[in-house]
Motif scaffolding. Structure first.
Motif, PDB file in Angstrom:
ATOM      1  N   LEU A  18       3.232  -8.785 -43.416  1.00 16.53           N
ATOM      2  CA  LEU A  18       2.243  -9.330 -42.481  1.00 16.53           C
ATOM      3  C   LEU A  18       2.333 -10.847 -42.443  1.00 16.53           C
ATOM      4  O   LEU A  18       2.614 -11.476 -43.461  1.00 16.53           O
ATOM      5  N   THR A  19       2.080 -11.408 -41.289  1.00 16.23           N
ATOM      6  CA  THR A  19       1.860 -12.839 -41.207  1.00 16.23           C
ATOM      7  C   THR A  19       0.438 -13.032 -40.710  1.00 16.23           C
ATOM      8  O   THR A  19       0.030 -12.403 -39.737  1.00 16.23           O
ATOM      9  N   LEU A  20      -0.292 -13.845 -41.420  1.00 11.25           N
ATOM     10  CA  LEU A  20      -1.688 -14.116 -41.080  1.00 11.25           C
ATOM     11  C   LEU A  20      -1.879 -15.613 -40.905  1.00 11.25           C
ATOM     12  O   LEU A  20      -1.290 -16.406 -41.644  1.00 11.25           O
ATOM     13  N   GLU A  21      -2.691 -15.977 -39.928  1.00  9.93           N
ATOM     14  CA  GLU A  21      -3.106 -17.367 -39.761  1.00  9.93           C
ATOM     15  C   GLU A  21      -4.620 -17.384 -39.767  1.00  9.93           C
ATOM     16  O   GLU A  21      -5.263 -16.417 -39.354  1.00  9.93           O
ATOM     17  N   HIS A  22      -5.170 -18.499 -40.226  1.00  8.56           N
ATOM     18  CA  HIS A  22      -6.627 -18.586 -40.279  1.00  8.56           C
ATOM     19  C   HIS A  22      -7.100 -19.988 -39.956  1.00  8.56           C
ATOM     20  O   HIS A  22      -6.351 -20.956 -40.042  1.00  8.56           O
ATOM     21  N   GLN A  23      -8.333 -20.066 -39.536  1.00  8.86           N
ATOM     22  CA  GLN A  23      -9.062 -21.311 -39.392  1.00  8.86           C
ATOM     23  C   GLN A  23     -10.332 -21.117 -40.191  1.00  8.86           C
ATOM     24  O   GLN A  23     -11.176 -20.284 -39.810  1.00  8.86           O
ATOM     25  N   GLY A  24     -10.412 -21.797 -41.318  1.00  7.93           N
ATOM     26  CA  GLY A  24     -11.562 -21.599 -42.179  1.00  7.93           C
ATOM     27  C   GLY A  24     -11.613 -20.168 -42.672  1.00  7.93           C
ATOM     28  O   GLY A  24     -10.648 -19.648 -43.212  1.00  7.93           O
ATOM     29  N   LEU A  25     -12.716 -19.513 -42.408  1.00 11.16           N
ATOM     30  CA  LEU A  25     -12.921 -18.135 -42.875  1.00 11.16           C
ATOM     31  C   LEU A  25     -12.612 -17.082 -41.810  1.00 11.16           C
ATOM     32  O   LEU A  25     -12.904 -15.907 -41.997  1.00 11.16           O
ATOM     33  N   THR A  26     -11.983 -17.505 -40.727  1.00  3.25           N
ATOM     34  CA  THR A  26     -11.655 -16.582 -39.639  1.00  3.25           C
ATOM     35  C   THR A  26     -10.147 -16.407 -39.540  1.00  3.25           C
ATOM     36  O   THR A  26      -9.408 -17.384 -39.429  1.00  3.25           O
ATOM     37  N   ILE A  27      -9.700 -15.151 -39.602  1.00  6.22           N
ATOM     38  CA  ILE A  27      -8.285 -14.847 -39.363  1.00  6.22           C
ATOM     39  C   ILE A  27      -8.085 -14.928 -37.855  1.00  6.22           C
ATOM     40  O   ILE A  27      -8.778 -14.258 -37.086  1.00  6.22           O
TER      41      ILE A  27
END
Length: 67
Positions: A18-27
């Motif tokens: 998996l590749t995941l990106e986030h901003q703060g606590l939001t994926i």
């Protein structure tokens, strides 16, 4: 989940395909697909289970579209 856990999850996700990106606590992205997953609504193990369901759904779709 807290921000440290989210960051760690994003770091280890590629090990499991998996590749995941986030901003703060939001994926914000799962495998380059835009999303908005609020990790504060989940315990860490619950969120990992959700990611496993996403993988399973994608695998099933690929299986039935195989030619």
């Amino acid at each position: 989940m807290n921000e440290e856990q989210v960051e760690r999850l994003c770091q280890i996700a590629p090990k499991y395909g998996l590749t995941l990106e986030h901003q703060g606590l939001t994926i914000t992205k799962v495998n380059d697909q835009a999303t908005t997953l609020d990790t504060t609504a989940y315990m860490p193990d619950q969120f990992v289970d959700l990611l496993a369901k996403i993988i399973a759904t994608n695998m099933k779709a690929d299986l039935w579209q195989w030619k």
